[in-house]
Write an enzyme that holds these catalytic residues in place. Structure first.
Site, PDB file in Angstrom:
ATOM      1  N   CYS B  51       0.822  -1.216   0.000  1.00 20.10           N
ATOM      2  CA  CYS B  51       0.000   0.000   0.000  1.00 20.10           C
ATOM      3  C   CYS B  51       0.853   1.262   0.000  1.00 20.10           C
ATOM      4  CB  CYS B  51      -0.969  -0.004   1.170  1.00 20.10           C
ATOM      5  SG  CYS B  51      -0.153  -0.254   2.739  1.00 20.10           S
ATOM      6  N   ARG B  53       4.067   1.403  -1.552  1.00 20.41           N
ATOM      7  CA  ARG B  53       5.054   1.463  -2.638  1.00 20.41           C
ATOM      8  C   ARG B  53       4.730   0.485  -3.754  1.00 20.41           C
ATOM      9  NH1 ARG B  53       9.659   1.881  -0.409  1.00 20.41           N
ATOM     10  NH2 ARG B  53       8.877   2.158   1.701  1.00 20.41           N
ATOM     11  N   GLN B 119       5.982  -5.543   8.944  1.00 18.71           N
ATOM     12  CA  GLN B 119       5.260  -6.187   7.834  1.00 18.71           C
ATOM     13  C   GLN B 119       6.062  -6.184   6.530  1.00 18.71           C
ATOM     14  OE1 GLN B 119       3.947  -3.888   9.805  1.00 18.71           O
ATOM     15  NE2 GLN B 119       1.846  -4.362  10.357  1.00 18.71           N
ATOM     16  N   ALA B 194     -17.294   3.870  12.361  1.00 19.07           N
ATOM     17  CA  ALA B 194     -16.620   2.930  11.458  1.00 19.07           C
ATOM     18  C   ALA B 194     -15.529   3.626  10.668  1.00 19.07           C
ATOM     19  CB  ALA B 194     -17.658   2.300  10.527  1.00 19.07           C
TER      20      ALA B 194
END
Lengths: 285, 426
Positions: B51, B53, B119, B194
């Site tokens: 998300c 690169r 991650q 939300a």
């Protein structure tokens, strides 16, 4: 080996405690290793000292004197500390546990290192029912270790609770167990230690009854016996309350544990100090 | 051998651009590799798409085979059906050691939006695995990506770049939530509102094993979407109080302009909770919970953005101090990697040149010993050593030059010249 004194391991535990405090200020990996080494060296010296004492008195340390009995208690606590700290590198357990160890060792200075009257007269110990006496002393020492553990867990709980309420993060990659776990362990410590203390007390009564047939009967009116019975009763009430309360609130349990366990420890140790007194200081090495 | 990376990331391009250039599914990535194989058949290629690169690494034997910046940009434009002008200025390029350094920094999370986040390592590993499955890798990209994963492990163990959490949601769950609860798989999580923050917090809670998720939102449609995405269920907004009683973790991110939960309302909730601890994350701005709610009872642990942000800031500060150490380590590894690459490129030429010259030396010594039969063994040994020294001294200048040139990059020109001058066969 015979030159090992209480000061040897007391000094090692003080060094380990100082390094535990230093971990909160600045985390250096070598720090933890030195801290563990100091505590382990202390435990080795501690073990040698207890073995030497046992050799001198010809009895297991648990039976030989209140002084030795308290050092066995401290030894058990140090063993738990070393194991848990070696397994969990982030847990700053020593900050909470080592002061108790140091307190017990210092208090051992003030109690008698003569024959242990709380477990029965020497003659009784040497008699055929010495096995019962050993069982009595062992149950009491494990029960009181549980009490110490419960006390320390409660202090940890209150510290953790305060930290979380004030939105403070732990420093230097250290971590305490969660409130949920501390509460669970605290409950377990009390639930395990009270039956052990109860069994220990029952065996004490049994030994007292047995001693009546011998030349040195134990008096149930002895202040130590009475005060031990009172603190046991306090613990029993706490135990029943803990089991009866459907959903006890963690902080309330922690405070109650501190009061109950603290009362037990202070009462037992101060009574031994008061009755052991000056005689111990003169004979202690 | 040549290496290049053409990329856009969170530094160079807006999320809107990155989203359009991303390869968001396995099928899309497979199709991209098929297309790349046709467009650049002589190149080894690895595509890294996250998300933050979109990066395309390419390696080739000779510089003539390398795709140009324009060719890669055109590939992106054609593949995604986007006008070139929409992103061409956001597309950056690095070559040689800079490309290696870039990948090492990416994998070590030095280049990440959240410094030290873990991650990215698995994302790089996955990108490399996908490239392997699509037969897009070769010796150089294999060495490069295996090296990057090794460097990342070194950075993580030798620096404190990954220590301490730095996002609000991760601090909330990791530093505070896990200090209250031992486990989350038996806890009930209530999401009020939300928003994006709720979603990020849910990600961390899910990682901790949360199973029971209830979403309460004024807009049922958005609540249902969020609940469906995270395996939760929805409840109508008018049942909020009942949900508050049942929840162990409350995450609130409504866009309300004043607190929706005040002290009297939460007091009523607490009376029904029987003293159970509740972890409240008020991530709304303005706040959804009155601050005094946290002081009603010992079992209430209320955190708002300000209280969490302080911990984030402190952790970020600690990580920034570690960047310098990480970069020194990466620089060292980049130099080593390039040295190995150039050594591999020049090694065969050096070997062949040495072998050919020493063959000639041996032949000449043999011829001489046959001719001068009166020489004893000692004399022959002296002659042999003397000629060997001459050969080595003659070889030294060209090989030294080759070695020095190799420090700047693969010396293709010099290698070609040596091959032609000394008739070195491939």
């Amino acid at each position: 080996m015979s030159n090992v004194t209480v000061f040897c391991f007391l000094a090692s535990y003080l060094v380990a405690f100082g390094l535990e405090i230093a971990r909160w200020v600045r985390q250096v990996s070598i720090n933890r290793m030195v801290m563990l080494a100091a505590a382990a060296a202390g435990m080795v010296a501690h073990t040698i000292y207890l073995l030497n004492r046992s050799g001198q008195t010809g009895m297991p340390p648990l039976l030989s004197s209140t002084h030795d009995w308290m050092l066995v208690l401290a030894w058990l606590v140090v063993g738990s500390y070393l194991f848990l700290t070696a397994v969990n590198r982030k847990l700053p357990l020593g900050v909470f546990l080592l002061p108790v160890v140091i307190f017990l060792i210092v208090m051992a200075y003030f109690v008698s290192d003569g024959p242990n009257l709380s477990v029965g007269p020497k003659a009784a110990i040497e008699q055929a029912h010495s096995g019962w006496v050993m069982l009595h002393a062992t149950l009491l020492v494990f029960g009181i270790t549980g009490v110490v553990v419960g006390f320390v867990l409660s202090v940890m709980y209150l510290y953790q609770h305060r930290r979380l309420k004030h939105h403070q993060a732990m420093v230097n990659d250290l971590a305490l167990p969660s409130l949920e776990r501390l509460a669970r362990l605290n409950r377990a410590a009390v639930i395990i230690s009270v039956p052990l203390l109860t069994l220990g007390m029952l065996f004490g009564v049994f030994i007292g009854l047995l001693s009546r047939k011998g030349p040195n009967p134990i008096s149930f009116a002895d202040p130590i016996v009475i005060s031990n019975a009172i603190v046991w009763l306090v613990m029993l009430v706490f135990f029943v309350w803990l089991l009866a309360t459907k959903r006890p609130v963690g902080k309330q349990v922690a405070w109650t544990t501190i009061w109950a366990c603290g009362f037990l420890l202070v009462t037992i140790i101060s009574l031994q100090v008061l009755t052991g007194g000056l005689e111990a200081i003169q004979t202690w090495h | 051998m040549n290496l290049q990376v053409i990329y856009c990331n969170h530094h160079s391009a807006a999320l809107a651009v990155r989203e359009r250039l991303a390869f968001s599914s396995d099928d899309l990535l497979r199709a991209a590799y098929d297309r790349l194989r046709i467009d650049f058949p002589d190149s080894e290629i690895v595509v890294l798409s996250t998300c933050n690169r979109v990066e395309l690494y390419a390696a080739h034997e000779s510089p003539d085979e390398a795709p140009t910046h324009q060719q890669i940009a055109k590939f992106f434009a054609d593949f995604h059906q986007i006008p070139l002008d929409d992103f061409v200025d956001d597309l950056l390029e690095q070559t040689g050691p800079d490309a290696v350094r870039h990948l090492f920094e990416v994998t070590s999370s030095v280049d990440s939006m959240v410094l030290g986040e873990p991650q990215i390592v698995s994302q790089v590993k996955e990108a490399y695995d996908v490239a392997l499955k699509n037969d897009a890798c070769g010796p150089l990209t294999n060495a490069l990506f295996q090296g990057a994963l090794r460097v990342s492990a070194r950075v993580r163990t030798e620096t404190k770049l990954s220590e301490g959490r730095v996002s609000i949601a991760s601090v909330a769950v990791g530093e505070f939530g896990k200090s209250i609860f031992d486990r989350f798989d038996d806890k009930s999580v209530l999401i009020i509102g939300a928003g994006e923050m709720a979603e990020e917090t849910l990600r961390y809670l899910k990682e901790e094993g949360v199973r029971d998720i209830i979403v309460v939102n004024r807009s049922p449609k958005r609540a249902e979407e969020l609940a469906a995405e995270w395996g939760g269920r929805t409840e109508p907004f008018d049942k909020l109080d009942e949900c508050l009683v049942a929840a162990d973790v409350i995450v609130s991110t409504t866009g309300a302009d004043r607190p929706i939960i005040d002290v009297p309302r939460f007091q009523q909730v607490l009376e029904k909770r029987e003293g159970r601890a509740v972890f409240v994350l008020d991530l709304g701005a303005p706040r959804d919970f009155e601050p005094a709610v946290g002081e009603i009872d010992d079992s209430v642990f209320l955190y708002d953005i300000d209280s969490l942000e302080q911990t984030c800031e402190r952790n970020r500060g600690k990580r920034v101090k570690e960047i310098e150490r990480a970069q020194r380590l990466i620089e060292d590894e980049t130099t080593k990697f390039m040295h190995d690459v150039y050594h591999q490129a020049t090694g065969p030429v050096v070997k062949r040149l040495r072998e050919e010259w020493h063959d000639i030396r041996r032949q000449e010594v043999e011829r001489l010993t046959k001719k001068l039969s009166h020489l004893d063994a000692e004399d022959i040994r002296e002659i042999e050593q003397s000629i060997e020294r001459i050969v080595n001294k003659l070889l030294h200048p060209p090989l030294k030059t080759l070695k020095e040139e190799a420090k700047e990059g693969t010396p293709h020109g010099l290698i070609d010249a040596l091959k032609r001058l000394f008739h070195l066969s491939d």
